[in-house]
Design a protein around this motif. Sequence first.
Motif, PDB file in Angstrom:
ATOM      1  N   ALA A   4       1.038  -0.664   0.369  1.00  0.00           N
ATOM      2  CA  ALA A   4       0.407   0.005  -0.279  1.00  0.00           C
ATOM      3  C   ALA A   4       0.573   1.471  -0.020  1.00  0.00           C
ATOM      4  CB  ALA A   4      -0.696  -0.182   0.810  1.00  0.00           C
ATOM      5  N   THR A   5       0.632   2.107  -1.089  1.00  0.00           N
ATOM      6  CA  THR A   5       1.555   3.291  -0.934  1.00  0.00           C
ATOM      7  C   THR A   5       1.751   3.724   0.967  1.00  0.00           C
ATOM      8  OG1 THR A   5      -0.267   4.256  -2.157  1.00  0.00           O
ATOM      9  CG2 THR A   5       0.733   5.984  -1.282  1.00  0.00           C
ATOM     10  N   THR A   6       0.984   4.325   1.611  1.00  0.00           N
ATOM     11  CA  THR A   6       1.309   4.303   3.083  1.00  0.00           C
ATOM     12  C   THR A   6       2.839   3.300   3.599  1.00  0.00           C
ATOM     13  OG1 THR A   6      -1.506   5.223   3.322  1.00  0.00           O
ATOM     14  CG2 THR A   6       0.591   4.590   5.440  1.00  0.00           C
ATOM     15  N   ASN A  14      -2.483   1.313  -4.504  1.00  0.00           N
ATOM     16  CA  ASN A  14      -3.347   2.136  -3.232  1.00  0.00           C
ATOM     17  C   ASN A  14      -4.001   0.567  -3.051  1.00  0.00           C
ATOM     18  OD1 ASN A  14      -5.314   1.961  -5.064  1.00  0.00           O
ATOM     19  ND2 ASN A  14      -6.000   3.983  -4.839  1.00  0.00           N
ATOM     20  N   ARG A  15      -5.265   0.622  -1.776  1.00  0.00           N
ATOM     21  CA  ARG A  15      -5.761  -0.530  -1.637  1.00  0.00           C
ATOM     22  C   ARG A  15      -6.301  -1.558  -2.586  1.00  0.00           C
ATOM     23  NH1 ARG A  15      -7.595  -2.877   3.309  1.00  0.00           N
ATOM     24  NH2 ARG A  15      -9.406  -3.504   2.798  1.00  0.00           N
ATOM     25  N   GLY A  69      -3.514  -2.720   4.609  1.00  0.00           N
ATOM     26  CA  GLY A  69      -4.420  -2.424   6.230  1.00  0.00           C
ATOM     27  C   GLY A  69      -5.286  -2.747   6.073  1.00  0.00           C
ATOM     28  N   ASN A  72      -1.363   0.835  12.628  1.00  0.00           N
ATOM     29  CA  ASN A  72      -0.920   1.780  12.278  1.00  0.00           C
ATOM     30  C   ASN A  72      -1.881   2.594  12.618  1.00  0.00           C
ATOM     31  OD1 ASN A  72      -0.710   3.046   9.937  1.00  0.00           O
ATOM     32  ND2 ASN A  72      -2.566   1.752   8.507  1.00  0.00           N
ATOM     33  N   ARG A 110      -6.705  11.554   1.131  1.00  0.00           N
ATOM     34  CA  ARG A 110      -6.423  10.880  -0.130  1.00  0.00           C
ATOM     35  C   ARG A 110      -6.792  10.585  -0.847  1.00  0.00           C
ATOM     36  NH1 ARG A 110      -2.010   7.146   0.617  1.00  0.00           N
ATOM     37  NH2 ARG A 110      -2.905   5.677  -0.610  1.00  0.00           N
ATOM     38  N   SER A 136      -8.411   4.275  -1.504  1.00  0.00           N
ATOM     39  CA  SER A 136      -7.374   4.260  -0.533  1.00  0.00           C
ATOM     40  C   SER A 136      -7.369   3.669   0.841  1.00  0.00           C
ATOM     41  CB  SER A 136      -6.146   5.838  -0.674  1.00  0.00           C
ATOM     42  OG  SER A 136      -6.262   5.674   1.364  1.00  0.00           O
ATOM     43  N   GLY A 137      -6.463   2.894   1.362  1.00  0.00           N
ATOM     44  CA  GLY A 137      -7.394   2.741   3.099  1.00  0.00           C
ATOM     45  C   GLY A 137      -7.856   3.735   3.425  1.00  0.00           C
ATOM     46  N   THR A 138      -6.372   4.573   4.178  1.00  0.00           N
ATOM     47  CA  THR A 138      -6.769   5.227   4.527  1.00  0.00           C
ATOM     48  C   THR A 138      -8.189   5.933   4.613  1.00  0.00           C
ATOM     49  OG1 THR A 138      -4.357   5.346   4.434  1.00  0.00           O
ATOM     50  CG2 THR A 138      -5.246   7.208   5.499  1.00  0.00           C
ATOM     51  N   ARG A 192      -5.799   1.166  13.412  1.00  0.00           N
ATOM     52  CA  ARG A 192      -5.690   0.332  11.571  1.00  0.00           C
ATOM     53  C   ARG A 192      -4.328  -0.622  12.191  1.00  0.00           C
ATOM     54  NH1 ARG A 192      -8.270   0.492   7.250  1.00  0.00           N
ATOM     55  NH2 ARG A 192      -6.531   0.088   6.096  1.00  0.00           N
ATOM     56  N   TRP A 252      -1.561  -3.397  10.113  1.00  0.00           N
ATOM     57  CA  TRP A 252      -0.725  -3.788   8.751  1.00  0.00           C
ATOM     58  C   TRP A 252      -0.571  -5.375   8.934  1.00  0.00           C
ATOM     59  CZ3 TRP A 252      -0.171  -0.219   5.850  1.00  0.00           C
ATOM     60  CH2 TRP A 252       0.339   0.951   6.082  1.00  0.00           C
TER      61      TRP A 252
END
Length: 303
Positions: free
Chosen positions: A102-104, A131-132, A150, A166, A197, A201-203, A269, A271
Motif C-alpha cells: 500500500a502507498t502508505t 493503493n488498496r 491495512g 498502524n 487521500r 485508498s485504505g486510509t 488500524r 498492517w
Amino acid sequence: MALNITFRQLKVFESAARHLSYTRAAEELYLSQPGVSMQIKQLESVVGLPLFEQTGKKMHLTEAGREIYDYSLRIRRLLEEAEVVLDDLKGLQSGRLVISVATTASHFATRLLATFSQRFANVTISLDITNRETLQRQLENNEPDLVIMGQPPDGVEVEADVFMDNPLVMVAPANHPLAGQHEIPLGAIESEKFVVREQGSGTRIAIERFFARHGIHFNTAIEMSSNEAIKQAVEAGLGLGIVSIHTLELELETARLQLLDVQGFPILRHWYILQCKGKRLSPAAQAFKQFVLEHAKEFIRLP
Ligand code: PGA
C-alpha cells in the motif's frame, strides 16, 4: 541438569524486560496482559527467583532478571545466526520476489527491503507501490507473491498475518488555532477542511468510516494520491490531514506539522502481510514473510 526454559517464555520476558512493562510487551507481541504475566510467572518458577521487582509505580529487573535478560539476548542472536546459516542451506541465494505494498506502507517497506536484500543479495526484488483498490485487484489475479496492506480485503480469499499497529493521526500546520489544545471535541473540526487521500485508498476508507460512525460531516478541500503531497499541502495551509503515523518523521521533529489531540484519535488500524489463500510461496517469499513478521518493527522510526 539444564534449566527447563522455553523460547516462548524467553521471548515474552525479553520484551517485558526491554520495556519494563507487561502492558507494552503484551502490545508488542499481540498477547493479553494476563498471558504475558503467566509466561513470566512460569519462567520465574523455573528459575526459582523473582525476575522483576516493583518500587512504587516503577518496575525493575532483579539481579536474576538482569542475568536472564543478558542470556535471552545472546540466545536470540545465536538463533538469528542459525537462521542465516540455514537460509544458505535452503538455497536462498537466488530467486525472485514480487511484492506489492500500500502507498502508505512504502514509507517503511523500502527500509525493510534494503536490509532484506543485503541479507539475500541474490534475490531479485520487484516492488509495486499502489493503493488498496489496486492491491485487491492484484490479489484477485494472484499476481504478487506477497502484499503489505491495512485490513485484508473483502471478497478475496487470503492468508493474512498482522505484524504491526498502524495509527492514523490528525495533523495541522504548526500555527493552527487548534494546535496545543487537549481532547478537542469532534464537533470542533466539523468546520475544518481536509486534505485527503484518493478514493480507493485504505486510509481514505478508514477516515470515512470513522466520521460516519460518529455522525460527523467532514469537508474535503482537495484529494491527493500521495502522503508526501498531503503533508506539504497541510503545511501550506490547505486544510487538516489524517495520515498514518508511519508517514510522519521529520515533519514532527522539525515542528512543521503538529499532531492534534482530537477525541477518538488515533484511528487504529493494523498492517498485514498477506498472500492468496493456498499460494505456495517460493523460498525467497517465505524468507521475506518471516523477515517482516519478525523484524518489521525494528524499521519503524516513530516520531
Ligand atoms: P493506503 O493504504 O495507502 O491505500 O491508504 C493504507 C491502509 O490500507 O491502511
